[in-house]
Design an enzyme around this catalytic site. Structure first.
Site, PDB file in Angstrom:
ATOM      1  N   GLY A  43       0.897  -1.203  -0.051  1.00 35.70           N
ATOM      2  CA  GLY A  43       0.017  -0.117  -0.058  1.00 35.70           C
ATOM      3  C   GLY A  43       0.880   1.379  -0.035  1.00 35.70           C
ATOM      4  N   THR A 100       3.199   0.027  -6.928  1.00 36.74           N
ATOM      5  CA  THR A 100       2.536  -0.294  -8.343  1.00 36.74           C
ATOM      6  C   THR A 100       2.454   1.036  -8.985  1.00 36.74           C
ATOM      7  OG1 THR A 100       1.641  -2.233  -7.351  1.00 36.74           O
ATOM      8  CG2 THR A 100       0.733  -1.414  -9.540  1.00 36.74           C
ATOM      9  N   ASN A 106      -4.381  -2.460   1.211  1.00 35.24           N
ATOM     10  CA  ASN A 106      -4.450  -1.909   0.196  1.00 35.24           C
ATOM     11  C   ASN A 106      -5.479  -2.389  -0.632  1.00 35.24           C
ATOM     12  OD1 ASN A 106      -3.800  -0.938  -2.353  1.00 35.24           O
ATOM     13  ND2 ASN A 106      -1.841  -1.808  -2.548  1.00 35.24           N
ATOM     14  N   SER A 146      -3.847  -4.335  -3.763  1.00 37.78           N
ATOM     15  CA  SER A 146      -2.694  -5.257  -3.572  1.00 37.78           C
ATOM     16  C   SER A 146      -1.938  -6.090  -4.566  1.00 37.78           C
ATOM     17  CB  SER A 146      -2.598  -5.613  -2.255  1.00 37.78           C
ATOM     18  OG  SER A 146      -1.480  -6.128  -1.845  1.00 37.78           O
ATOM     19  N   SER A 147      -0.798  -6.066  -4.990  1.00 36.82           N
ATOM     20  CA  SER A 147      -0.210  -6.785  -5.689  1.00 36.82           C
ATOM     21  C   SER A 147       0.065  -8.164  -5.177  1.00 36.82           C
ATOM     22  CB  SER A 147       1.137  -6.391  -6.379  1.00 36.82           C
ATOM     23  OG  SER A 147       0.839  -4.869  -6.762  1.00 36.82           O
ATOM     24  N   GLY A 163       5.415  -5.927  -0.943  1.00 37.68           N
ATOM     25  CA  GLY A 163       6.002  -5.161   0.001  1.00 37.68           C
ATOM     26  C   GLY A 163       6.156  -5.892   1.349  1.00 37.68           C
ATOM     27  N   GLU A 168       5.191  -7.588   4.473  1.00 41.76           N
ATOM     28  CA  GLU A 168       3.814  -7.550   5.235  1.00 41.76           C
ATOM     29  C   GLU A 168       3.690  -8.306   6.497  1.00 41.76           C
ATOM     30  OE1 GLU A 168       1.382  -8.311   1.850  1.00 41.76           O
ATOM     31  OE2 GLU A 168       1.402 -10.445   2.134  1.00 41.76           O
TER      32      GLU A 168
HETATM   33  N1  LIG Z   1       1.527   8.818  -6.215  1.00 40.17           N
HETATM   34  C1  LIG Z   1       0.335   8.515  -5.988  1.00 40.17           C
HETATM   35  N2  LIG Z   1      -0.710   9.322  -6.236  1.00 40.17           N
HETATM   36  C2  LIG Z   1      -2.149   8.954  -5.848  1.00 40.17           C
HETATM   37  N3  LIG Z   1      -2.348   8.015  -5.076  1.00 40.17           N
HETATM   38  C3  LIG Z   1      -1.421   7.025  -4.794  1.00 40.17           C
HETATM   39  C4  LIG Z   1       0.032   7.230  -5.248  1.00 40.17           C
HETATM   40  N4  LIG Z   1       0.588   6.166  -4.961  1.00 40.17           N
HETATM   41  C5  LIG Z   1      -0.155   5.274  -4.182  1.00 40.17           C
HETATM   42  N5  LIG Z   1      -1.269   5.779  -4.424  1.00 40.17           N
HETATM   43  C6  LIG Z   1      -2.678   5.341  -3.792  1.00 40.17           C
HETATM   44  O1  LIG Z   1      -2.301   4.005  -3.022  1.00 40.17           O
HETATM   45  C7  LIG Z   1      -2.975   2.892  -3.361  1.00 40.17           C
HETATM   46  C8  LIG Z   1      -1.994   1.816  -3.166  1.00 40.17           C
HETATM   47  O2  LIG Z   1      -0.728   1.865  -4.013  1.00 40.17           O
HETATM   48  P1  LIG Z   1      -0.021   0.585  -4.509  1.00 40.17           P
HETATM   49  O3  LIG Z   1      -1.209  -0.238  -5.125  1.00 40.17           O
HETATM   50  O4  LIG Z   1       0.765   1.319  -5.547  1.00 40.17           O
HETATM   51  O5  LIG Z   1       0.735   0.058  -3.410  1.00 40.17           O
HETATM   52  P2  LIG Z   1       1.624  -1.254  -3.619  1.00 40.17           P
HETATM   53  O6  LIG Z   1       2.887  -0.550  -2.808  1.00 40.17           O
HETATM   54  O7  LIG Z   1       1.873  -1.691  -4.771  1.00 40.17           O
HETATM   55  O8  LIG Z   1       1.095  -2.134  -2.565  1.00 40.17           O
HETATM   56  P3  LIG Z   1       1.043  -3.599  -2.625  1.00 40.17           P
HETATM   57  O9  LIG Z   1       2.340  -4.145  -2.101  1.00 40.17           O
HETATM   58  O10 LIG Z   1       0.246  -4.148  -1.684  1.00 40.17           O
HETATM   59  O11 LIG Z   1       0.775  -3.925  -4.027  1.00 40.17           O
HETATM   60  C9  LIG Z   1      -3.099   3.124  -4.790  1.00 40.17           C
HETATM   61  O12 LIG Z   1      -4.354   2.234  -5.079  1.00 40.17           O
HETATM   62  C10 LIG Z   1      -3.492   4.736  -4.793  1.00 40.17           C
HETATM   63  O13 LIG Z   1      -5.230   4.831  -4.464  1.00 40.17           O
HETATM   64 MG   LIG Z   2       1.577  -3.310  -5.855  1.00 42.18          MG
END
Ligand SMILES: Nc1ncnc2c1ncn2[C@@H]1O[C@H](COP(=O)(O)OP(=O)(O)OP(=O)(O)O)[C@@H](O)[C@H]1O
Ligand SMILES: [Mg+2]
Length: 1038
Positions: A108, A112, A157, A160-161, A384, A386
């Site tokens: 989160g 991604t 999240n 979440s990936s 990430g 967790e």
């Molecule tokens: N730069 C950004 N601008 C706006 N919103 C963001 C940004 N980065 C993340 N978010 C918000 O945070 C949420 C989670 O981000 P993301 O899915 O990239 O997390 P992650 O690090 O890939 O988590 P995971 O490890 O669970 O996959 C996104 O769905 C989005 O709503």
């Molecule tokens: Mg992700």
């Protein structure tokens, strides 16, 4: 950084290396908080980007930002994910080194999203060409597909990936993306059959149900309600506010089309997704023997229809297990738990293999068609670190993966830092940091690493269970500083906090307690042979491909899940080590996905476990700032007179001169081989402040110079243009002149030819010449035509126009004559007639005739008094009534006797000639014209004439005066003799009587038949007088 320097007071520091208190995590977090509050989510630690998830959308990823960050030096603009992408892209192109961007952070934190932004930047900043657009489209569209099948809502999240992803973007030599390749890592397949409260299964299940058309759903034998499916309802959160499953499904469909999934493939794919849902709905009941019986066959029927699998085979595979013992196959029926286990294993297995198939399919569509050497930029977006309520095998793998990445990060950053110091010849001051290699070794080490023990336990004959595995762990690793279990814990508090079926690892990012349950099973990853067989017999293209019959023949035991994962991670590390890394470290500000909350505690924790403080310490290692000499000199050279505006020596010497001038103390800086290292931020800030002040002066100077330069440039351009115009004009003028000369030569040649042939009949050679000659002649003639009848001149004509000339001359003369004649008045005409008579009488005969021609003849030569006298006396008393006076003139009459001269007035009427007394106007002589027999004159230029009279004419005798009769012929003298004689001859009609006597004397009759003589001689003067011999002597001046 320079830009950041300007803004440092407003929003903390944009680069942590400039943080004065760089050892204090609180100052670090405070700087992040300050910037987060000002909506600034990015901060650098040197080249590493720290990104704080804003949980709200900022308009900082549009085309304009792409443009701003394109080709700009990393430190010249505020920190941004685009700057990282641009630096990596330029380094790839410039240094020809493959790149990778490692994005890490907990679930989160925005990994991604960051990877998507980088992809977006790469796509937007490369050229727009049709085939490139297709590649870019596919690269971008691969995301929604993989996210639909590989992402799920977790408690941390919403998107979440649940798999690891490493994507290589391939570029050709021009830096244009031409393809890509994705590596996927360990999908969390257990989620297919189970997920915790508040969580969901993979998105695609919900998307299909919400977005599938009624037709599609009925084909797939699905209902519109997700609640009807066992696999979708365990988390009790089918609906998620932040997600729009319906809309997302249409995006996925579109993405599948873009990435070349055919309609048949899509149908097969959704059949499998639906089959998994049906699989979850298969329920078993226990019969009397304790064996499992399928309670409702509908889901099984649905699956066999959707996958094209014989129903009996599937049914049997779900209820039995074939055991091979001593070469014999035996079917053993399953009890309810085993059947449920088999069902879930099939669901997981099918979904997992489907996911791998999708990744391969996407890779096919991204595969560059061009066979050439490509540059690569890798993007690593992996799950990430967790910690869940219950952490199992998956979390163990995921956290192990993060340990490996942290290890790589430490290795590379520390190593590169140390290398830089060595390279620059600066003493390396060791930095204290936690090296997590010890944890990596704990997990993957041989022969006593956790994975090795787990594998050993899985393969061990006998009856290995999770508990026996835990025991082994305790025995082997109980003393490890990062491993804890209930039995190995030294203090009671710790022992209490760990269950008997749990173990705890002290990860670099924090403690995680794992439940041992399912570890061996998940590690074994076994799927009963019967189910594999059933799947290999399906007519569905994907399942039959994912479960090849050959697999069943293969006797070799496949690697366990953890070993496979370990190996794939080792490969990944190799890939990453071979490339130049860039780092994006993602942090989430709170656990509630809130945009307005910055939880210091949570951020603190992440800063710690991401090793950002170590990173900063390493980076600072005594020096806050470093720059290559040329860049530093270039920016600050204006602060020293010796280096401004140019420094001719090396950049290093220049910088040395500069820092001396700025009076840096020895402790403030170090001179490396290629870079200047500044120890304290305040030193740099002071330099920067001085530069800002100096910049204003420079700006004025630069403006003035530039204006001068611009004007000069403009002037030179204009001059060049003028010269070009001139030369062009000269060329045109010369061409025209040449043309004219050619024409002239042509004309001359034609003229000469014409001249040569001028006398020949008109032909091509002489045509123009003749025309010209005619024209020329006529034009000349026009100017030189005679103006009067008397002008006898006539311009000479060319030979070929002789005849014309003659004709024209006649014509002209006739015309002049006609004009002249028309202009003559009746009086003039009469005058002319008289002149003609005079000419006929005198021309060539009398000497003074030519002199008389120009004198006009008059009707009277008397003055007005004389005329009045003539009127009153002669008209009244002398002339007859019907007589008309025609002419009157004073004359001198010489007596026939003695030649005495007497002044008389001669009057000519239409009948008579009268001589009157000059004074009294009384009649002296009256002579009818018929009596005149002759009019005689000499040939000389005298004024004397003799009018001879016939004395015998009876008819007129009676009219004669007595004196006249007796006196004889009349001798008259007049200065205008020609006129007098002409008038007399005309009125008396006596032209035949006139004679010019060319002899020296004239004889005249005197009364009584006698004769007198008049002699004509030439002398000194003109005179008429009686000569001594008695004759009248007329002397004519010579
Ligand atoms: N730069 C950004 N601008 C706006 N919103 C963001 C940004 N980065 C993340 N978010 C918000 O945070 C949420 C989670 O981000 P993301 O899915 O990239 O997390 P992650 O690090 O890939 O988590 P995971 O490890 O669970 O996959 C996104 O769905 C989005 O709503
Ligand atoms: Mg992700």
């Amino acid at each position: 950084m320079e830009n950041e320097l300007n803004k440092r007071d407003h929003t903390g520091v944009q680069d942590f290396v400039l943080l004065e208190d760089f050892r204090d995590p609180t100052a670090f977090v405070e700087n992040l908080r300050k910037r987060f509050s000002a909506n600034l989510i990015y901060t650098y630690i040197g080249p590493v980007l720290v990104s704080v998830n804003p949980y709200q959308n900022f308009d900082i990823y549009n085309e304009e930002y792409v443009h701003i960050y394109r080709n700009v030096n990393f430190y010249e603009l505020p920190p941004h994910i685009f700057a990282i992408a641009d630096a990596a892209y330029r380094s790839m192109r410039g240094d020809n080194r493959n790149q990778c961007v490692l994005i890490s952070g907990e679930s989160g934190a925005g990994k991604t999203e960051a990877s998507k932004k980088i992809l977006q930047y790469i796509a937007a900043s490369s050229k727009h060409m049709k085939d490139v657009e297709q590649v870019k489209d596919r690269l971008l569209q691969s995301n929604p597909i993989l996210e639909a099948f590989g992402n799920a809502k977790t408690n941390r999240n919403d998107n979440s990936s649940r798999f690891g992803k490493y994507m290589d973007i391939q570029f050709d030599f021009k830096g244009v993306p031409v393809g890509g390749h994705i590596l996927n890592y360990l999908l969390e397949k257990s989620r297919v059959v189970h997920h915790s409260d508040g969580e969901r299964n993979f998105h695609i299940f919900y998307q299909l149900i919400a977005g599938g058309t009624p037709l599609l759903l009925s084909k797939l034998k699905l209902t519109k309600d997700a609640e009807n499916y066992h696999y979708l309802t365990q988390g009790k959160s089918v609906r998620v506010d932040a997600l729009n499953d319906h809309k997302d499904f249409s995006h996925v469909k579109h993405a599948l089309d873009v990435c070349d999934f055919t309609t048949q493939e899509q149908e097969a794919l959704f059949s499998i997704v639906a089959s998994v849902l049906h699989l979850g709905n298969i329920q078993f009941e226990e019969n009397e023997d304790g064996l499992a019986n399928i309670s409702d066959f509908t889901p099984v029927e649905n699956i066999s229809q959707l996958l094209g699998c014989p129903e009996g085979v599937l049914q049997s595979a779900l209820q039995n297990k074939t055991i091979e013992a001593k070469g014999e196959k035996m079917k053993s029926p399953l009890n309810k738990d085993q059947a449920l286990y088999a069902r879930d294993a099939l669901a997981k297995g099918v979904y997992d293999r489907l996911f791998t198939w999708i990744v391969n399919k996407v890779n096919d569509s991204l595969n560059s068609r061009k066979r050439m050497k490509c540059s690569l930029m890798g993007l690593l977006d992996i799950y990430g670190f967790e910690i869940f309520g219950v952490n199992s095998f998956e979390q163990f793998c995921i956290n192990y993966c993060n340990e490996k990445l942290q290890q790589l990060f430490i290795e590379l950053t520390l190593k590169s830092e140390q290398e830089e110091y060595q390279r620059e010849g600066i003493a390396w001051e060791p930095v204290e940091y936690f090296n997590n290699k010890i944890i990596c070794d704990l997990v993957e080490g041989k022969p006593v690493g956790m994975i090795a023990i787990m594998d050993e336990e899985c393969l061990r004959p006998g009856d290995p269970t999770d508990s026996t595995f835990l025991e082994k762990l305790n025995i082997n690793l109980g003393q490890h500083p990062h491993y804890f279990s209930h039995s190995s814990a030294t203090d009671t508090a710790a022992r209490r906090s760990i269950g008997r079926d749990e173990f705890r690892l002290l990860h670099f990012a924090g403690e995680v307690t794992y439940s041992i349950q399912g570890f061996l099973d998940k590690n074994n990853d076994s799927l009963f042979r019967d189910l594999k067989e059933a799947m290999s017999q399906t007519s569905n293209k994907i399942t039959s491909m994912c479960f090849p019959a050959s697999e069943l023949q293969d006797k070799k035991r496949p690697n366990t899940a953890s070993t496979q994962f370990k190996n794939s991670l080792a490969q990944l590390m190799e890939i990453l080590m071979s490339k130049e890394p860039s780092y994006v470290r993602c942090i989430k500000p709170n656990d509630y996905k809130r945009s307005d909350l910055f939880d210091d505690r949570i951020v603190h924790h992440q800063v710690k476990y991401l090793g950002l403080m170590e990173n900063l310490r390493v980076r600072r290692a005594g020096f806050a700032y470093r720059r290559p000499y040329d860049i530093f000199l270039n920016r600050y050279k204006s602060l020293c007179p010796d280096t401004w505006p140019h420094y001719d020596g090396t950049a290093k010497e220049g910088v040395e001169m500069l820092v001396n001038h700025l009076q840096y103390s020895n402790d403030d800086y170090r001179l490396g081989k290629t870079k200047l290292f500044i120890r304290f931020p305040r030193v740099l800030f002071a330099t920067e402040d001085a530069f800002q002040i100096r910049k204003h002066d420079l700006a004025t100077m630069v403006q003035a110079r530039y204006r001068g330069f611009a004007q000069k440039k403009k002037y030179l351009t204009m001059k060049l243009a003028a010269i070009m115009l001139q030369s062009h004009w000269r060329k045109v003028a010369a061409q025209r002149l040449l043309k004219r000369r050619k024409q002239a030569a042509e004309r001359l040649r034609g003229f000469i030819k014409g001249f040569i042939h001028r006398l020949e009949p008109e032909c091509d050679e002489n045509k123009h010449f003749i025309q010209y000659t005619k024209y020329n002649y006529l034009m000349k003639l026009k100017e030189t035509l005679p103006k009067t009848v008397l002008d006898k001149t006539w311009p000479s004509a060319p030979q070929l126009l002789q005849k014309t000339s003659q004709l024209l001359r006649n014509l002209c003369m006739r015309n002049l004559t006609l004009c002249y004649v028309k202009s003559v008045t009746p009086a003039r005409k009469a005058q002319m007639e008289e002149k003609v008579v005079a000419e006929s009488l005198f021309k060539g005969k009398k000497e003074n005739y030519p002199g008389s021609v120009k004198e006009m003849f008059a009707d009277t030569l008397l003055d007005s008094t004389q005329q009045n006298m003539l009127c009153s006396i002669f008209d009244a008393k002398v002339k007859q009534q019907d007589e008309k006076v025609q002419y009157s003139a004073p004359v001198t009459k010489f007596d026939r006797h003695g030649y005495k001269s007497r002044k008389r007035v001669l009057v000519l009427t239409d009948k008579h000639l009268y001589l009157l007394d000059e004074k009294s106007y009384l009649l002296k002589d009256k002579l009818p014209y018929q009596q005149i027999t002759g009019v005689l004159s000499s040939s000389l230029s005298d004024g004397l004439c003799v009018i001879t009279i016939n004395m015998d004419d009876n008819g007129s005798k009676e009219n004669l005066d007595d004196t006249l009769d007796s006196k004889g012929d009349l001798i008259l003298h007049s200065d205008r003799l020609i006129e007098v004689i002409t008038k007399t001859v005309i009125h008396g009609n006596k032209s035949e009587a006139f004679q010019v006597i060319s002899e020296a004397s004239i004889t005249h009759g005197i009364s009584g038949g006698k004769k007198g003589y008049i002699e004509f001689t030439r002398g000194q003067t003109s005179a008429v007088k009686k000569a001594k011999n008695g004759n009248l002597c007329v002397m004519v001046a010579q």
